[in-house]
Design a protein around this motif. Structure first.
Motif, PDB file in Angstrom:
ATOM      1  N   SER A 301       0.837  -1.195   0.000  1.00  0.00           N
ATOM      2  CA  SER A 301       0.000   0.000   0.000  1.00  0.00           C
ATOM      3  C   SER A 301       0.872   1.245   0.000  1.00  0.00           C
ATOM      4  O   SER A 301       1.972   1.248   0.549  1.00  0.00           O
ATOM      5  N   SER A 302       0.348   2.300  -0.615  1.00  0.00           N
ATOM      6  CA  SER A 302       0.997   3.605  -0.522  1.00  0.00           C
ATOM      7  C   SER A 302       0.103   4.583   0.230  1.00  0.00           C
ATOM      8  O   SER A 302       0.344   5.780   0.230  1.00  0.00           O
ATOM      9  N   ARG A 303      -0.954   4.046   0.875  1.00  0.00           N
ATOM     10  CA  ARG A 303      -1.917   4.875   1.612  1.00  0.00           C
ATOM     11  C   ARG A 303      -1.942   4.464   3.076  1.00  0.00           C
ATOM     12  O   ARG A 303      -1.677   3.311   3.427  1.00  0.00           O
ATOM     13  N   ASP A 304      -2.264   5.419   3.946  1.00  0.00           N
ATOM     14  CA  ASP A 304      -2.379   5.131   5.369  1.00  0.00           C
ATOM     15  C   ASP A 304      -3.529   4.147   5.614  1.00  0.00           C
ATOM     16  O   ASP A 304      -4.555   4.170   4.916  1.00  0.00           O
ATOM     17  N   ILE A 305      -3.356   3.311   6.627  1.00  0.00           N
ATOM     18  CA  ILE A 305      -4.312   2.243   6.892  1.00  0.00           C
ATOM     19  C   ILE A 305      -4.775   2.324   8.345  1.00  0.00           C
ATOM     20  O   ILE A 305      -3.963   2.542   9.253  1.00  0.00           O
ATOM     21  N   ASP A 306      -6.071   2.160   8.560  1.00  0.00           N
ATOM     22  CA  ASP A 306      -6.646   2.060   9.899  1.00  0.00           C
ATOM     23  C   ASP A 306      -7.048   0.611  10.163  1.00  0.00           C
ATOM     24  O   ASP A 306      -7.730  -0.002   9.331  1.00  0.00           O
ATOM     25  N   VAL A 307      -6.631   0.096  11.308  1.00  0.00           N
ATOM     26  CA  VAL A 307      -6.963  -1.277  11.683  1.00  0.00           C
ATOM     27  C   VAL A 307      -7.702  -1.245  13.013  1.00  0.00           C
ATOM     28  O   VAL A 307      -7.123  -0.890  14.045  1.00  0.00           O
ATOM     29  N   VAL A 308      -8.987  -1.582  12.995  1.00  0.00           N
ATOM     30  CA  VAL A 308      -9.764  -1.677  14.226  1.00  0.00           C
ATOM     31  C   VAL A 308      -9.642  -3.115  14.734  1.00  0.00           C
ATOM     32  O   VAL A 308     -10.059  -4.058  14.062  1.00  0.00           O
ATOM     33  N   THR A 309      -9.056  -3.267  15.909  1.00  0.00           N
ATOM     34  CA  THR A 309      -8.871  -4.593  16.484  1.00  0.00           C
ATOM     35  C   THR A 309      -9.960  -4.875  17.525  1.00  0.00           C
ATOM     36  O   THR A 309     -10.794  -4.024  17.821  1.00  0.00           O
ATOM     37  N   SER A 310      -9.920  -6.063  18.080  1.00  0.00           N
ATOM     38  CA  SER A 310     -10.837  -6.420  19.162  1.00  0.00           C
ATOM     39  C   SER A 310     -10.234  -6.133  20.533  1.00  0.00           C
ATOM     40  O   SER A 310     -10.841  -6.437  21.565  1.00  0.00           O
ATOM     41  N   ILE A 311      -9.050  -5.537  20.548  1.00  0.00           N
ATOM     42  CA  ILE A 311      -8.324  -5.305  21.789  1.00  0.00           C
ATOM     43  C   ILE A 311      -8.978  -4.196  22.615  1.00  0.00           C
ATOM     44  O   ILE A 311      -9.355  -3.146  22.094  1.00  0.00           O
ATOM     45  N   ARG A 498     -11.734  -4.793  11.651  1.00  0.00           N
ATOM     46  CA  ARG A 498     -11.964  -4.028  10.413  1.00  0.00           C
ATOM     47  C   ARG A 498     -10.655  -3.437   9.924  1.00  0.00           C
ATOM     48  O   ARG A 498      -9.815  -3.011  10.734  1.00  0.00           O
ATOM     49  N   VAL A 499     -10.479  -3.395   8.594  1.00  0.00           N
ATOM     50  CA  VAL A 499      -9.322  -2.758   7.971  1.00  0.00           C
ATOM     51  C   VAL A 499      -9.834  -1.832   6.877  1.00  0.00           C
ATOM     52  O   VAL A 499     -10.662  -2.232   6.048  1.00  0.00           O
ATOM     53  N   SER A 500      -9.354  -0.585   6.879  1.00  0.00           N
ATOM     54  CA  SER A 500      -9.789   0.378   5.862  1.00  0.00           C
ATOM     55  C   SER A 500      -8.685   1.396   5.641  1.00  0.00           C
ATOM     56  O   SER A 500      -7.753   1.520   6.452  1.00  0.00           O
ATOM     57  N   TYR A 501      -8.788   2.140   4.544  1.00  0.00           N
ATOM     58  CA  TYR A 501      -7.853   3.243   4.305  1.00  0.00           C
ATOM     59  C   TYR A 501      -8.241   4.431   5.182  1.00  0.00           C
ATOM     60  O   TYR A 501      -9.425   4.712   5.389  1.00  0.00           O
ATOM     61  N   SER A 502      -7.256   5.112   5.695  1.00  0.00           N
ATOM     62  CA  SER A 502      -7.500   6.220   6.614  1.00  0.00           C
ATOM     63  C   SER A 502      -8.125   7.402   5.894  1.00  0.00           C
ATOM     64  O   SER A 502      -7.776   7.718   4.750  1.00  0.00           O
TER      65      SER A 502
END
Length: 637
Positions: A301-311, A498-502
């Motif tokens: 990826s060349s874009r920022d990524i947001d990762v929502v975890t269950s933590i 969930r995983v998405s672009y920021s």
């Protein structure tokens, strides 16, 4: 007169024949015209279909390609808790600055020799790549160009349609760009392991400097990791990776990229590493785990990524503090250098995870990646199977040293009562009863059942499976112990929601979806299992709510365990040494103390409710208690 009549008759017949022939020829012309018209329509339709299909494929490919290249900085990966709280921001794992004008050509040739020695002489694809369209081979293609083509797709897929698209993109790349440009993309976008893409990011993190300064052996180590990021991880498998790097250097000589007599001087027994890593707010083992999963989901990826975890950040930091403190004060003095913890909700979402007493990139996550001897921790699976057949925990079972399939089980206390109840057998932790039950119901059926409820590690085809002599992971032990709390359905173990672009409204790249799981423990068996758990739970552990838990020592003293659960959390704690040496830690004492300290504060803010009520899907949905972890940003806990 007769002759004139004959001539007239013959002339009339000739005229009739001529007329019939003209009619037949006219009809044939009409038929041929119709056939030509039909052929033209058919050909036109086929051409339209082919052109339309090609345009459809081209549009599908174009819409699914990401050719962007961020030259400003490496993108960030923001790791968030279940409620959106920022856990960690990770930078520098994606290469964005590979330049072949500054990287020596001899270093470039290492990667060519390792992957595609004829790279500069072919059209980018091979017959093997074409055959892969029909064979279903999951690999990324045989040439560097094919491997690069795969990295440009926004989403991952592994089917004949995608393989054909990759084939077309590879041909397009060869026509559109120079070989050097394609090679640069390969060095920039290839996955190396541990969430790292490309040689410049790997060089900064593993060698402490820019890629322009790496040696040929260091380049060969990176090339080996590109070929298999797990098998040739230089931090965990240094000798194997160095040996593979030496083989790659030999190929340099074989394909005349360097003189053959120079190869032996370049080989090393261990990689030269200068690993750069930072202390994280949350456990480094958790960060590594998330980044590896994100790499698999997103790719380059060349874009920022947001990762929502269950933590849950509060629970995670609590686990880190408790494990560190108790490990230093009570566990290391008893001879165990490592302690690990994993805590999950009934449906399998990981709320906290500690892979070891102290994080090191040279050590594997002991909660998910290392298998330990479980002892009695796995025996409950055979009792589950028996309770499904007869839910009475007071049922009588044989307790003697009768041989089963060539094995003669020995009880830890060396006592044999002839007949014993299921409940008493679980309390005494005998080996005879699980063996007898497995023999009665079918060892292979019991083994398949253990796999079905969450144990993915390899299991033997003999009684070692049911008496705890097959090593398993902590996550697998947590999964089988949360079965009653999840209404008898196997837990779906995950750490990413969930995983998405920021900063975009685009659809998520990944969203956890609850699978439809088959019920593996009947309601009656759930009630029976609670009787078994209650019989081994030490009341002196004491929580402020209903709970069950028990500890053990396995492997002759090499592995200590404690597992316990409430209506909201199932938590497993393990202690031992990486070399499997023996220690004096007791599961029901030191680890029980650690488990209690963690669970007391981890439940702060959670409603108190009965485990039996919580285990019923119908009762849980109608008991009026809201699960704290369901109130997150996306409506999914």
């Amino acid at each position: 007169m007769a002759e004139e009549d004959e001539d007239h008759t013959g002339g009339g017949q000739s005229a009739a024949n001529s007329a019939m022939q003209k009619i037949a020829e006219r009809e044939m012309r009409i038929i041929r015209r119709r056939m030509r018209r039909r052929r033209m329509i058919t050909i036109g339709f086929c051409l339209t279909l082919v052109v339309g299909s090609l345009f459809g494929i081209m549009y599908s490919i174009q819409s699914n390609l990401d050719l962007s290249r961020n030259m400003i900085r490496s993108p960030q990966v923001r790791i968030l808790g279940y409620d959106g709280a920022l856990l960690e921001t990770v930078e520098g794992r994606y290469s964005q600055d590979v330049s072949l004008t500054t990287i020596p050509e001899r270093v470039q040739n290492v990667f060519v020799a390792a992957t595609d020695p004829n790279f500069f002489n072919h059209m980018g694809v091979s017959g093997r790549d074409f055959a892969r369209i029909f064979s279903g081979d999951p690999g990324s293609g045989s040439t560097i160009t094919m491997k690069v083509a795969r990295t440009f797709f926004k989403t991952k897929a592994n089917n004949a349609g995608r393989h054909f698209q990759e084939f077309l993109v590879a041909l397009w790349l060869e026509m559109k760009f120079s070989k050097k440009t394609i090679l640069r993309s390969y060095l920039e976008r290839s996955y190396i392991g541990r969430g790292i893409f490309g040689i410049t990011a790997a060089s900064r993190l593993w060698y402490g400097g820019p890629a322009e300064r790496i040696t040929l052996h260091q380049a060969a180590v990176l090339a080996a990791a590109m070929s298999d990021p797990v098998k040739f991880d230089p931090l965990l498998h240094s000798s194997e990776t160095a040996a593979e790097a030496n083989d790659i250097l030999a190929k340099l000589g074989q394909y005349k990229f360097i003189e053959k007599d120079r190869v032996s001087a370049l080989t090393l027994l261990e990689p030269k590493l200068d690993v750069q890593y930072e202390e994280h707010v949350v456990s480094g083992y958790l960060v590594d785990m998330v980044l590896e999963e994100v790499a698999d989901i997103v790719g380059y990826s060349s874009r920022d990524i947001d990762v929502v975890t269950s933590i849950d950040l509060k629970v995670q930091k609590l686990a880190q503090d408790v494990v560190r403190e108790v490990s230093e004060i009570r566990i290391k003095p008893k001879g165990a250098n490592q302690t690990a913890l994993i805590s999950i909700s009934p449906d399998g979402r990981i709320r906290a995870i500690i892979g070891g007493a102290n994080y090191s990139p040279f050590q594997r996550n002991r909660a998910t990646d290392v298998r330990h001897l479980p002892g009695r921790m796995i025996k409950i699976a055979t009792y589950y199977y028996a309770l499904n057949q007869n839910s009475d925990p007071a049922q009588w079972v044989r307790d003697n040293r009768m041989a089963v399939a060539g094995w003669r089980p020995i009880n830890p206390d060396h006592e044999y009562m002839g007949q014993i109840s299921l409940r008493e057998a679980f309390v005494r932790d005998v080996n005879t009863v699980p063996t007898t039950l497995a023999d009665h119901y079918g060892l292979l059926d019991v083994r398949d059942y253990i796999h079905a409820i969450g144990v993915k590690s390899p299991l033997s085809t003999d009684i070692r499976t049911v008496v705890g002599l097959d090593p398993v992971t902590m996550g697998e032990i947590a999964a089988i112990h949360t079965l009653p709390q999840n209404s008898g359905k196997p837990a779906q173990m995950t750490v990413i929601n969930r995983v998405s672009y920021s900063g975009t409204d685009e659809a998520a790249l990944y969203q956890r979806e609850d699978l439809v799981q088959e019920k593996r423990l009947t309601d009656e068996a759930i009630q029976g299992s609670y009787v078994l758990y209650a019989s081994v739970t030490d009341p002196q552990v004491r929580l402020d709510r209903p709970f069950a838990g028990y500890g053990t020592v396995a492997g002759g003293g090499s592995d200590a365990w404690y597992v316990g659960f409430t209506s909201d959390l199932t938590t497993v704690v393990w202690a031992g040494n990486d070399d499997n040496s023996r220690m004096a830690v007791r599961g029901d004492v030191e680890l029980a103390s650690l488990w209690r300290l963690f669970m007391l504060d981890a439940h702060d803010g959670l409603a108190i409710r009965s485990m039996i009520r919580a285990s019923s899907q119908r009762r849980r949905e109608n008991d009026g208690v809201n699960d704290l972890w369901k109130r997150d940003l996306n409506g999914n806990n």
